[in-house]
Design a protein around this motif. Sequence first.
Motif, PDB file in Angstrom:
ATOM      1  N   MET A   1       0.851  -1.167   0.000  1.00 55.25           N
ATOM      2  CA  MET A   1       0.000   0.000   0.000  1.00 55.25           C
ATOM      3  C   MET A   1       0.895   1.228   0.000  1.00 55.25           C
ATOM      4  O   MET A   1       1.765   1.362   0.853  1.00 55.25           O
ATOM      5  N   LYS A   2       0.672   2.129  -0.984  1.00 56.10           N
ATOM      6  CA  LYS A   2       1.460   3.369  -1.011  1.00 56.10           C
ATOM      7  C   LYS A   2       0.527   4.553  -0.827  1.00 56.10           C
ATOM      8  O   LYS A   2      -0.549   4.604  -1.439  1.00 56.10           O
ATOM      9  N   PHE A   3       0.932   5.484   0.021  1.00 56.27           N
ATOM     10  CA  PHE A   3       0.129   6.675   0.272  1.00 56.27           C
ATOM     11  C   PHE A   3       0.914   7.913  -0.128  1.00 56.27           C
ATOM     12  O   PHE A   3       2.050   8.109   0.300  1.00 56.27           O
ATOM     13  N   ARG A 149      11.428  13.324  -8.529  1.00 52.18           N
ATOM     14  CA  ARG A 149      10.135  13.755  -8.002  1.00 52.18           C
ATOM     15  C   ARG A 149       9.038  12.742  -8.339  1.00 52.18           C
ATOM     16  O   ARG A 149       8.996  12.198  -9.432  1.00 52.18           O
ATOM     17  N   GLY A 150       8.188  12.514  -7.389  1.00 56.62           N
ATOM     18  CA  GLY A 150       7.136  11.510  -7.555  1.00 56.62           C
ATOM     19  C   GLY A 150       7.642  10.085  -7.371  1.00 56.62           C
ATOM     20  O   GLY A 150       6.928   9.120  -7.642  1.00 56.62           O
ATOM     21  N   GLY A 151       8.873   9.956  -6.871  1.00 65.16           N
ATOM     22  CA  GLY A 151       9.542   8.652  -6.836  1.00 65.16           C
ATOM     23  C   GLY A 151       8.991   7.636  -5.852  1.00 65.16           C
ATOM     24  O   GLY A 151       9.341   6.452  -5.920  1.00 65.16           O
ATOM     25  N   SER A 152       8.109   8.061  -4.940  1.00 64.42           N
ATOM     26  CA  SER A 152       7.560   7.089  -3.999  1.00 64.42           C
ATOM     27  C   SER A 152       6.734   6.016  -4.710  1.00 64.42           C
ATOM     28  O   SER A 152       6.637   4.881  -4.235  1.00 64.42           O
ATOM     29  N   ASP A 153       6.127   6.374  -5.839  1.00 62.91           N
ATOM     30  CA  ASP A 153       5.399   5.367  -6.623  1.00 62.91           C
ATOM     31  C   ASP A 153       6.361   4.250  -7.024  1.00 62.91           C
ATOM     32  O   ASP A 153       6.034   3.064  -6.948  1.00 62.91           O
ATOM     33  N   THR A 154       7.549   4.657  -7.448  1.00 68.55           N
ATOM     34  CA  THR A 154       8.534   3.672  -7.893  1.00 68.55           C
ATOM     35  C   THR A 154       9.040   2.843  -6.715  1.00 68.55           C
ATOM     36  O   THR A 154       9.236   1.632  -6.842  1.00 68.55           O
ATOM     37  N   ALA A 207       0.849  12.894 -17.292  1.00 67.87           N
ATOM     38  CA  ALA A 207      -0.202  12.494 -16.333  1.00 67.87           C
ATOM     39  C   ALA A 207       0.481  12.082 -15.039  1.00 67.87           C
ATOM     40  O   ALA A 207       0.907  10.958 -14.880  1.00 67.87           O
ATOM     41  N   LYS A 208       0.587  13.019 -14.092  1.00 68.42           N
ATOM     42  CA  LYS A 208       1.500  12.775 -12.967  1.00 68.42           C
ATOM     43  C   LYS A 208       0.946  11.835 -11.905  1.00 68.42           C
ATOM     44  O   LYS A 208       1.549  11.657 -10.846  1.00 68.42           O
ATOM     45  N   VAL A 209      -0.199  11.219 -12.165  1.00 69.13           N
ATOM     46  CA  VAL A 209      -0.795  10.331 -11.163  1.00 69.13           C
ATOM     47  C   VAL A 209       0.136   9.170 -10.801  1.00 69.13           C
ATOM     48  O   VAL A 209       0.128   8.689  -9.669  1.00 69.13           O
TER      49      VAL A 209
HETATM   50 MG    MG Z   1       2.784  11.335  -6.948  1.00 66.19          MG
END
Ligand code: MG
Length: 424
Positions: A1-3, A149-154, A207-209
């Motif tokens: 689970m990622k928040f 940036r946005g790297g938590s998804d990865t 699409a930065k989602v």
């Molecule tokens: Mg993000």
Amino acid sequence: MKFGGTSMAGTERIRRVANIVRRQQHAADGTRHEIVVVVSAMAGETDRLVNFCREANPLYDPAEYDVVVASGEQVTSGLLALTLQAMGCPARSWLGWQLPIRTIEAHSRARVEAIEADALLRALDAGEIAVIPGFQGMSDQGRVTTLGRGGSDTSAVAVAAAIHADRCDIYTDVDGVYTTDPRIVARARKLKAVTYEEMLELASVGAKVLQTRSVGLAMKEGVRVQVLSSFIDDNATPADDLPGTLIISEGEMNQMVENGHMERQLVTGIAHDKNEAKIILTRVPDRPGSVANIFQPLSAASINVDMIIQNVGRDKGETDVTFTVPQTDLLRAQALLEDRRDVIGYNRIITDSHIAKISVVGVGMKSHAGVAATMFRALADRGINIQAITTSEIKVSVMIDEDETELAVRVLHSAYGLDEEETA
Ligand code: MG
Ligand code: ADP
Ligand code: ASP
């Protein structure tokens, strides 16, 4: 689970997250899930930390930048573990260097190489919830790195792959992947599923989602990803019933279409990107090697060039070359090109960061003609001028004036029949 950041913004929100985690651990049908949670920094925190670095030293050392910006996730991982403990759920945090999450040395934009999962698996066996700060890792030199940036998804997808998780649920502030950014087009439609290939393309054009790299990794490792909302109450559909958007293989998608669970659209989604800038070099000599002279120094400086147009030589032996680079690299690119003016032999350098790239994406394009024509017609009818065009097998992108971004996205969303039916 990622928040994500909005989901982690403050102790009250973190309590809600802890509640979602706890409910997921004890599924309604009595099964008990083993859970690893990956968290982002609180919304706005990473920007704040980046600004501190800029203030301290405009030419900051990326290795020290990583030390500073990785701290946002350290705070939220500890806070979530504390909150879970307060609810009676055994939990502990595992920082990037403690597992470790090994990455390449490239500071501020590192790539995950390997995750040692033994300690995690032992913790799960012991019934503990593992909380991992996203975005951060450790280099071969033992230094802290961050994943861009946005790297938590990865981070989340990489952890899911390392522990062979059944699913990687990415909880965010929207309840799935939409046909376009729902904050721009109120009538955007939520997609039940998107293929890896389309999501990769959508992410890479703005699409930065999901961070682009997270989608590439999920595709390579076959990680089942769901995007869903963390802004839910206790009555919300459980994550196991897949209320969000699934990112799946093309084979699985074809099955969904055959079973009538999904409709095939020519265009799946529309994305925009305001973070590029345009550079024009005028009167470049029209001979072999000219273009190489322009792009070689940019490549050596790791500056990504996106759209490229070389005009037909106007006068004998001369041509204009136009291309885009990330806005953050514009000044560096300009300086490099000015340094090499004599070698390249151009007349003037003109830059413009007031541009946007609008892209339409869909695997349907592989087998159907006319997608680009529809785009150009729809934009022309609204008087929107196209400055450059690029295409790939499943995407058409155009460069336009930044002020027309929202209008263009709306117009195209309607033109491809993507608008949600109005409900009474
Ligand atoms: Mg993000
Ligand atoms: P998080 O902090 O959870 O990582 P992000 O801000 O990175 O969240 O990503 C979620 C945002 O992505 C949404 O709030 C939405 O505005 C934006 N977005 C852009 N394109 C899309 C799309 N096609 N579908 C859903 N959200 C999108
Ligand atoms: N906090 C980091 C960022 O804002 C990573 C993330 O949230 O995914 O870029």
